[in-house]
Design a protein around this motif. Sequence first.
Motif, PDB file in Angstrom:
ATOM      1  N   ARG A   1       0.810  -1.225   0.000  1.00 20.58           N
ATOM      2  CA  ARG A   1       0.000   0.000   0.000  1.00 20.58           C
ATOM      3  C   ARG A   1       0.843   1.275   0.000  1.00 20.58           C
TER       4      ARG A   1
ATOM      5  N   LEU B   1      -6.783   3.748  -4.579  1.00 17.33           N
ATOM      6  CA  LEU B   1      -6.559   2.380  -5.034  1.00 17.33           C
ATOM      7  C   LEU B   1      -7.261   2.130  -6.361  1.00 17.33           C
TER       8      LEU B   1
ATOM      9  N   SER C   1      -6.324  -4.431  -9.340  1.00 15.97           N
ATOM     10  CA  SER C   1      -5.033  -4.888  -9.865  1.00 15.97           C
ATOM     11  C   SER C   1      -5.176  -5.612 -11.192  1.00 15.97           C
TER      12      SER C   1
ATOM     13  N   GLU D   1      -6.864  -4.954  -4.770  1.00 17.48           N
ATOM     14  CA  GLU D   1      -6.549  -3.600  -5.213  1.00 17.48           C
ATOM     15  C   GLU D   1      -5.094  -3.239  -4.913  1.00 17.48           C
TER      16      GLU D   1
ATOM     17  N   PRO E   1      -2.312   0.470  -5.121  1.00 23.10           N
ATOM     18  CA  PRO E   1      -2.298   1.924  -5.310  1.00 23.10           C
ATOM     19  C   PRO E   1      -2.431   2.280  -6.788  1.00 23.10           C
TER      20      PRO E   1
END
Length: 471
Positions: free
Chosen positions: A210, A218, A221, A228, A230
Amino acid sequence: MITDLKPYPAMKDSGVPWLGEVPAHWDIERLKSLMSNIIQQTARRKDTDLYIALEHVESWTGRIQSAEPDVSFDSQVKRFQSGDVLFGKLRPYLAKVARPAGNGVCVGEFFVLRPQDSKATAAYMEQLLRAKPVIDAVNSSTFGAKMPRADWYSLGGMPVTLPPLPEQAAIVRFLDYMDRRIRRYIRAKQTLIKLLEEQKQAIIHRAVTRGLDADVRLKPSGVEWLGEVPAHWEVKRLKVMAQIRYGLGQPPRESETGLPLIRATNVDHGRILEKNLVRVDPEDVPSTRNAFLSEGEIVVVRSGAYTADSAIIPREYAGAVAGYDMVVTPRKARPEFIALALLCTYVRDDQLIIASMRSAQPHLNAEELGVALVMVPPEVEQVRIVDYLTSATRELDAAAETAHREISLLREYRTRLIADVVTGKLDVREVAARLPDEDDEPESLEDDDALIDAEDATSADLDAVSEEAEA
């Protein structure tokens, strides 16, 4: 209790340089006059038989870890009886000496030793044969540079101490009592280390998945199980950011003045351990194998109990030799960040360990390592994360290192105590007579030693295995 131990009142010269003086009433006998080398070979194992290979015996303590019940072998093994003493003849400096509580079979790399008559008990002989002066004497007589082995001619001809039978019982009683206490202290320290490691991993996991901004935005991915990440980070496969190569399949010739050989047993959750570090002759390292390690490269364990564990090479180990495992050379990311990511649960546990479980023996190859997904921030953020974690985990590392040192000192004390008692430097008769009766504790291997030198124990079998076949 230890302060009550005194030297024997009367001593004599043993006539053996490495033994020195021994109690005047003790005898010196050749091992072969006390114990027989039993060679009862078989290709079959009964359902009730124990099966013991070198990797199942803990170094310096003799505690036995059971093999899988359905284990199979494709060569002849040796039969042993309950109470026989097993002495590991491959790399005897590992002190693989055990006394099984049941009948079974063992690999041929053990001598199966059985007391010949009533002059020596198996329990005493087990303690004696595991004593460091004895192990050192055996090790000095080995043959074979790469895979040193003891032979029965040298071992059987070795002079050993023989106290009277009541004294043998007192020695065993005292050493068993002390061993139980030392193991309890070690377990307490290991519990502390585990708690510190869990706290450290929680801090690392939060930072490398994170970042340092608690309010970071977020995004998905793109990988369902990964969740998720960033919004400004990327998810990349390791092979896109790093080169991966194999270390050596066959260990070079050992040399006390040579280069460190980094093996699985030297890799521990990001640290390179000096304990049990083997040094090898650099002239015996194949020039075509690119086996010499650079600072910032990462060793990833590829097989056995430590599979998927990893550690970055610090400056003091630059130039060391890569053993059987894999080497990651980051090219498009900070090595320190990649090293931290490889230790995170989402990489190590959720990807690498799962990939390694395709057979009974955990094994990871370069392709499986290379396709592992890693969350990657911009390089400047990688640097900030690494700097933050270095500071945030410093006190935890220091506390864990202190506990590790205390465990090491306890083990050194145990080794020295056994040596002093079985060679007659300390008289334990009165103290042993006052000890309370205690039930034996379950055979629980200490975490740090449970599979220590497992790679050593099996490396002879790895010599013929090429990385191409493993891939």
